[in-house]
Write an enzyme that holds these catalytic residues in place. Sequence first.
Site: not given
Ligand code: AMP
Length: 226
Positions: A94, A133, A168, A179
Amino acid sequence: MRIVLMGAPGSGKGTQSQRLVEAHGVPQISTGDLLREAVAGAANAATATELGLRAKTAMEAGKLVDDAIVLGMIRERLSQPDAAKGFILDGFPRNLRQAEALETLLATLGRPLQAVILLNLNLGILFKRLTGRRICQDCGRVFNVYTSPAGTPPHCPKCGDHPRLLQRPDDREEVIGKRLEVFEAQTKPLIEYYQKAGLLHTVDADADVETVFQRLESVIAALEAG
Ligand code: AMP
């Protein structure tokens, strides 16, 4: 198959990864899921771990979790036997530091990335997808109150009228803006990084799940043929 599925929050990475898992039999590795599991585990433990608490605070604010935490999880997950036959990385890397660390790690394992596929979608649609969602706590199904016939009040299309629907915590409107901002500032530079590496493929994600899946399958078929 060793790919990264990249895209802003709400672009459909999780849904499409699950379809690809069914079609290709390689694991989906989602750092978001791994982090949510770690946070839930920490909450259940007698004493919450510092790692879990730090991750929870960052996630609820819509910020990225520390690279050190995420990289540790990825290293461990990629060394598990099922990842030897391939993987779909969802939500990782990311930022540039994570992308560089991934490249080094995969080079050490002798299993470099084959492609990075970007699910491309405009901001207005992303916002709507995220605010709509819901996750059914009874069957685990993820759906969208705007696009599924969820009714009023919204109910799970599979479980009927009285399921427990969950939003969520980071899908609340006030966190979504953050985000998307983090995606623009930290993740978007990876598009150029992977373009330069000759790994980037872009798929238009403004379509129904099946159509986007077919578009992904075409990219993958071309990769496998080449
Ligand atoms: P997601 O389910 O991929 O939308 O991730 C939800 C949250 O988890 C994100 O908004 C970040 O806070 C954290 N997160 C997920 N993947 C990463 C990553 N590769 N690096 C840092 N934080 C992450």
